[in-house]
Design a protein around this motif. Structure first.
Motif, PDB file in Angstrom:
ATOM      1  N   SER A   1      21.226  94.378  50.698  1.00 50.50           N
ATOM      2  CA  SER A   1      21.383  94.874  49.338  1.00 50.50           C
ATOM      3  C   SER A   1      22.268  96.119  49.334  1.00 50.50           C
ATOM      4  CB  SER A   1      20.017  95.206  48.740  1.00 50.50           C
ATOM      5  OG  SER A   1      20.167  95.888  47.507  1.00 50.50           O
TER       6      SER A   1
ATOM      7  N   LYS B   1      23.972  89.788  33.979  1.00 49.78           N
ATOM      8  CA  LYS B   1      23.483  90.038  35.333  1.00 49.78           C
ATOM      9  C   LYS B   1      22.213  90.886  35.294  1.00 49.78           C
ATOM     10  CE  LYS B   1      26.677  88.560  38.403  1.00 49.78           C
ATOM     11  NZ  LYS B   1      26.405  87.852  39.672  1.00 49.78           N
TER      12      LYS B   1
ATOM     13  N   PHE C   1      16.839  90.180  41.803  1.00 45.64           N
ATOM     14  CA  PHE C   1      18.035  89.373  41.982  1.00 45.64           C
ATOM     15  C   PHE C   1      17.748  87.962  41.489  1.00 45.64           C
ATOM     16  CE2 PHE C   1      15.609  89.340  45.913  1.00 45.64           C
ATOM     17  CZ  PHE C   1      15.536  87.995  46.249  1.00 45.64           C
TER      18      PHE C   1
ATOM     19  N   ARG D   1      26.556  93.078  44.648  1.00 45.22           N
ATOM     20  CA  ARG D   1      25.118  93.255  44.867  1.00 45.22           C
ATOM     21  C   ARG D   1      24.725  93.175  46.338  1.00 45.22           C
ATOM     22  NH1 ARG D   1      21.655  92.286  40.649  1.00 45.22           N
ATOM     23  NH2 ARG D   1      20.227  93.446  41.994  1.00 45.22           N
TER      24      ARG D   1
ATOM     25  N   ASP E   1      22.953  86.107  41.468  1.00 46.73           N
ATOM     26  CA  ASP E   1      23.348  86.975  42.582  1.00 46.73           C
ATOM     27  C   ASP E   1      23.539  86.161  43.859  1.00 46.73           C
ATOM     28  OD1 ASP E   1      23.062  89.584  41.178  1.00 46.73           O
ATOM     29  OD2 ASP E   1      20.997  88.892  40.995  1.00 46.73           O
TER      30      ASP E   1
ATOM     31  N   ASP F   1      26.994  87.536  45.242  1.00 48.59           N
ATOM     32  CA  ASP F   1      27.742  88.535  44.473  1.00 48.59           C
ATOM     33  C   ASP F   1      28.065  89.715  45.397  1.00 48.59           C
ATOM     34  OD1 ASP F   1      28.595  90.596  42.802  1.00 48.59           O
ATOM     35  OD2 ASP F   1      27.276  89.992  41.165  1.00 48.59           O
TER      36      ASP F   1
END
Length: 634
Positions: free
Chosen positions: A451, A295, A302, A399, A352, A396
């Motif tokens: 975010s 990741k 991202f 995230r 992400d 995700d």
């Protein structure tokens, strides 16, 4: 044959059989194991189960009495308005019927045996003396039988944890009401070493999947009836399992112990129909995974994926197998095979945000969402009108936080959506054109993300799949115009509502646009304007559009540029998939290289045994242009 099965295992079998039959489904349990012995209730339990909004209660218990020579599972379905006296009489009658059946068998078997060699009960059976069968509900607190009440009242008392027993013959049965249970369980037909396997269908009642336990076993099935029975070896735990080369040639068994926050239910299991097979070897996406081995950790960056995964709806037909994808082996077109490839591919990108097109609704519900949730993703689905496939966007959860998620079918909203009215008024008088665009099932899906590492940063992620027909450049260009009107209206609404700053609020628009870089959609996105001279407007003479221009106010670029191919079949190869990003707020750090033409041609075209779709996934790493220091992030 039931008497040959260990009693401690039978609970698992009869509970699933009874309850699945009550729900109108055949039992799916095919085998039992020693492991299951550890996860059963005591044999003297009567399972009562009533589904929400149902007027019947399913009753299941295993009656095993050496004295009365009975070893059988009994299933009953009683109306909750029925008086329990009638219920006990029904149960009694069925047990007496079974006893009489046993009596006749014993009479025939023992007819030549001297009476002094028979036990008391056996002698009674031979002499046609039917043992007295007692069936009653008993209140232990009040030390008295329960009579004369409705079955619903009995269930209420049981639910309130009253100490109530069901007494049958010499046994006392504890009543277990609505314990966790497995309703349906299936395994896929295809299982490949090196690829994830998981239940193709798992339905639980009164249980939570997150709290349940899952176990995997392997074993070799006997080749003949006289061969030694299968021995199971436990090889893994969890909802999914990745078979290894050692598993090739073995059948797999999946065991579920259903649980909720209060208790566990009887375990259920199923054995795979087919053996684990060797995988196809290295796939091109394995090489691409070398660029996405982990990741992204920088909070300003991202990774995003856009991928048309080829709906089973379009791959599973005689035309697809013989004409459209005739070069692809039939087994490699089967969804059970392909989904193993595209799920492993998606997981390996460590993205992400994932935007998918041509997602079968059943694949979203039974495959993508359950498996990706195990990898910290969540997502939502938007069907294309009444079609059984559509768009799916995942993100995700570590995230991003989802603030809003919406979606529309464009054709269904042309007359009603305020943002569409100016453009719609310019074309709706053209009857043939208006009819064609309004009848399309084209949809657009939008997700608003914040975010978690930089809470001031917000993304508006759009996802779409435009109409495919070769003579429809004008339709696709109009769909692009309506899509951007919809995206712009949401962007401005969220901007005002959340007081967002434009430097920290960006749009990403992913999809299969079915438009090459020479078409008007690419110009609309990257140059922000399409004039009435654009050739797309004339792609169909009978529906030609004149005097219409399109514009949109955002600065977009294509994150992966314009590769030679994003779709590669024998009949068509071109760049038609894009990740458009707002270039005044974001910039591209890296793009994962696409497969080479040699790889695409290895099996003539794609899909193939190593490519699960006729499209290629686009993968790009983006970064915010305007950074935030710690004080600004709050």
């Amino acid at each position: 044959m039931l008497s040959l099965v260990p009693c401690s295992i039978i609970n698992s079998l009869f509970l699933n059989s009874a309850f699945s039959n009550f729900c109108g489904k055949a039992p799916l349990i095919r085998s039992v194991s020693n492991y299951a012995l550890q996860h059963q209730y005591n044999m003297h339990v009567a399972y009562f189960r009533q589904l929400p909004n149902e007027e019947q209660c399913a009753i299941t218990f295993h009656l095993a009495s050496e004295r009365y020579k009975i070893n059988r599972v009994f299933n009953f379905f009683r109306d909750v308005t029925e008086n329990i006296d009638a219920s006990t009489e029904r149960i009694k009658a069925n047990i007496e019927k079974e006893t009489k059946k046993r009596m006749n068998k014993k009479k025939k078997a023992k007819s030549g045996t001297p009476s002094e060699q028979l036990g008391t009960t056996e002698l009674a059976l031979v002499n046609d003396v039917l043992p007295e069968v007692g069936v009653r509900f008993f209140d232990c607190d009040k030390e008295q039988d329960i009579k004369g009440i409705a079955f619903s009242e009995l269930l209420k008392r049981v639910h309130e944890e009253k100490n109530i027993l069901l007494k049958i013959l010499d046994d006392d049965f504890r009543i277990d009401f609505n314990s966790p249970a497995v309703q349906t369980i299936n395994l896929p037909q295809s299982m490949l070493a090196g690829f994830y396997v998981y239940p193709s269908k798992l339905e639980l009642v009164f249980a939570e999947k997150e709290q349940s336990d899952f176990h995997w076993f392997r074993g070799k099935m006997p080749k003949s009836k006289n061969a030694q029975l299968i021995e199971w070896e436990q090889i893994g735990t969890g909802f999914s399992y990745m078979p290894t080369s050692d598993d090739v040639g073995h059948h797999l068994k999946f065991l579920c112990v259903p649980k909720n926050s209060q208790k566990s239910g009887p375990s259920s299991e199923i054995t795979s129909v087919s053996e684990v097979q060797a995988g196809p070897g290295q796939c091109p996406f394995d090489v691409r995974h070398l660029f996405t081995q982990s990741k992204l950790v920088n909070g300003h960056q991202f990774r995003i994926v856009s991928y048309n995964i080829l709906a089973d709806l379009y791959a599973d037909s005689d035309y697809s197998r013989t004409e459209l994808f005739g070069y692809c082996p039939s087994y490699a077109l089967h969804i059970d095979y392909r989904k193993q490839l595209f799920i492993k591919e998606l997981i390996g990108y460590h993205a992400d945000i994932i935007c998918l097109q041509e997602v079968d609704s059943k694949i979203f519900d039974l495959d993508l969402l359950p498996v990706l949730r195990l990898k910290s993703y969540d997502g939502h689905f938007k069907a294309k009108g009444k079609t059984a496939e559509g768009l799916a966007t995942f993100f995700d959860v570590d995230r991003f936080e989802v603030l809003d998620q919406q979606g529309i079918t464009i054709g269904e909203n042309l007359e009603t959506l305020e943002a569409f009215q100016c453009l719609w008024s310019q074309v709706k008088s053209h009857e043939k054109l208006a009819s064609r665009i309004s009848e399309r099932s084209t949809a657009i899906q939008v997700t608003l993300l914040r975010s978690r590492q930089n809470p001031m940063k917000h993304l508006l992620v759009a996802n779409t799949h435009f109409y495919f027909h070769p003579d429809a450049d004008h339709i696709r260009l109009l769909q692009g115009g309506f899509s951007m009107l919809y995206v712009r209206s949401l962007y401005e609404q969220f901007e005002e509502k959340l007081k967002l700053e434009r430097d920290h609020f960006a749009i990403i628009f992913c999809g299969d646009f079915n438009s090459t870089p020479e078409c008007g959609m690419y110009r609309l996105m990257t140059e922000r304007f399409v004039g009435d001279e654009m050739a797309d407007w004339q792609s169909n003479e009978e529906e030609a559009i004149r005097g219409v221009t399109l514009s949109q106010p955002f600065q977009f670029q294509s994150a992966c540029g314009c590769p030679k191919y994003t779709n590669f079949t024998v009949g068509f190869q071109a760049c038609i998939d894009y990740i458009y990003y707002q270039s005044d707020a974001l910039h591209v750090n890296d793009v994962v290289p696409l497969p080479s033409e040699e790889e695409l041609l290895a099996y003539s075209a794609i899909p193939s045994p190593v490519f699960p779709s006729d499209h290629i996934a686009l993968v790009a790493n983006l970064e915010w242009t305007h950074k935030l220091d710690e004080d600004q992030q709050g």
